[in-house]
Each structure stands twice: as C-alpha cells, then as structure tokens.
Design a protein around this motif. Sequence first.
Motif, PDB file in Angstrom:
ATOM      1  N   UNK A  19       0.840  -1.211   0.000  1.00  0.00           N
ATOM      2  CA  UNK A  19       0.000   0.000   0.000  1.00  0.00           C
ATOM      3  C   UNK A  19       0.869   1.253   0.000  1.00  0.00           C
ATOM      4  N   UNK A  20       1.952   1.252   0.771  1.00  0.00           N
ATOM      5  CA  UNK A  20       2.848   2.410   0.809  1.00  0.00           C
ATOM      6  C   UNK A  20       3.551   2.601  -0.532  1.00  0.00           C
ATOM      7  N   UNK A  26       1.303  10.267  -2.438  1.00  0.00           N
ATOM      8  CA  UNK A  26       1.936  10.726  -1.201  1.00  0.00           C
ATOM      9  C   UNK A  26       3.403  10.295  -1.083  1.00  0.00           C
ATOM     10  N   UNK A  27       4.016   9.941  -2.189  1.00  0.00           N
ATOM     11  CA  UNK A  27       5.408   9.462  -2.173  1.00  0.00           C
ATOM     12  C   UNK A  27       6.368  10.510  -1.616  1.00  0.00           C
ATOM     13  N   UNK A  28       6.108  11.785  -1.862  1.00  0.00           N
ATOM     14  CA  UNK A  28       7.006  12.843  -1.375  1.00  0.00           C
ATOM     15  C   UNK A  28       7.049  12.897   0.151  1.00  0.00           C
ATOM     16  N   UNK A  29       6.031  12.359   0.804  1.00  0.00           N
ATOM     17  CA  UNK A  29       6.024  12.313   2.272  1.00  0.00           C
ATOM     18  C   UNK A  29       6.970  11.241   2.810  1.00  0.00           C
ATOM     19  N   UNK A  30       7.340  10.279   1.955  1.00  0.00           N
ATOM     20  CA  UNK A  30       8.155   9.149   2.404  1.00  0.00           C
ATOM     21  C   UNK A  30       9.554   9.102   1.787  1.00  0.00           C
ATOM     22  N   UNK A  31       9.736   9.694   0.606  1.00  0.00           N
ATOM     23  CA  UNK A  31      11.014   9.606  -0.101  1.00  0.00           C
ATOM     24  C   UNK A  31      11.644  10.995  -0.151  1.00  0.00           C
ATOM     25  N   UNK A  32      12.792  11.134   0.449  1.00  0.00           N
ATOM     26  CA  UNK A  32      13.436  12.436   0.613  1.00  0.00           C
ATOM     27  C   UNK A  32      13.621  13.184  -0.696  1.00  0.00           C
ATOM     28  N   UNK A  33      14.099  12.528  -1.747  1.00  0.00           N
ATOM     29  CA  UNK A  33      14.422  13.219  -2.994  1.00  0.00           C
ATOM     30  C   UNK A  33      13.212  13.518  -3.874  1.00  0.00           C
ATOM     31  N   UNK A  34      12.047  12.947  -3.559  1.00  0.00           N
ATOM     32  CA  UNK A  34      10.844  13.271  -4.330  1.00  0.00           C
ATOM     33  C   UNK A  34      10.281  14.579  -3.786  1.00  0.00           C
ATOM     34  N   UNK A  35      10.167  15.568  -4.686  1.00  0.00           N
ATOM     35  CA  UNK A  35       9.681  16.893  -4.315  1.00  0.00           C
ATOM     36  C   UNK A  35       8.155  16.926  -4.333  1.00  0.00           C
ATOM     37  N   UNK A  36       7.565  16.326  -5.375  1.00  0.00           N
ATOM     38  CA  UNK A  36       6.102  16.296  -5.493  1.00  0.00           C
ATOM     39  C   UNK A  36       5.701  15.268  -6.546  1.00  0.00           C
ATOM     40  N   UNK A  37       4.441  14.866  -6.464  1.00  0.00           N
ATOM     41  CA  UNK A  37       3.852  14.021  -7.490  1.00  0.00           C
ATOM     42  C   UNK A  37       2.519  14.620  -7.889  1.00  0.00           C
TER      43      UNK A  37
END
Length: 88
Positions: A19-20, A26-37
Amino acid sequence: MPGFAFTQLVNAPIPTVFAAFSDFEHAADRVTDIVRTEMLTPGPVGVGTKFKETRKVFGKESTETMEVTAFEPNQLIELTANSCGAEF
C-alpha cells in the motif's frame, strides 16, 4: 528487455508495504528526494495509472511521467517512463 531487481527486507505485513509503495500521490512524504507528485489518471492504482514525479537529481529538479505497466496486488508494481530517448 534487461532490467534490475532490488530486494530490501521490511519488517511489516506485505499489504502494508505494498500500500505504501503504490501510494504514488503521497510518495514525497516518504522519499526524501521526491519533491512532489501529480496524479494524471483518476481512480485506484493499476495498469495504465500515470503520474508525474518531480525529484531532485544531482541538486536539480527533474520531472518524469511514470506509468504503471504491470500490477499484481501485494506482489508486483512495474513502472515505466521515457526520457531523453531512453526507456526506464
């Protein structure tokens, strides 16, 4: 097509981990280098789901359009993108 595999043991139930990993919105909440989706297709995630992912690469932002090309709940997610003449 050649590819690669990554294995990491996570001490959590498979449905929770899946699920995660499939919550692209909401990937930017969990992966440091992702700025936004930005989700480009509505509804639940499955084959054909598309989203834009912006992440920092070597200090600069890069945005790619990702597509789910294989999806088996609690088993497999395959993402594909095309950029600069390369498919990954």
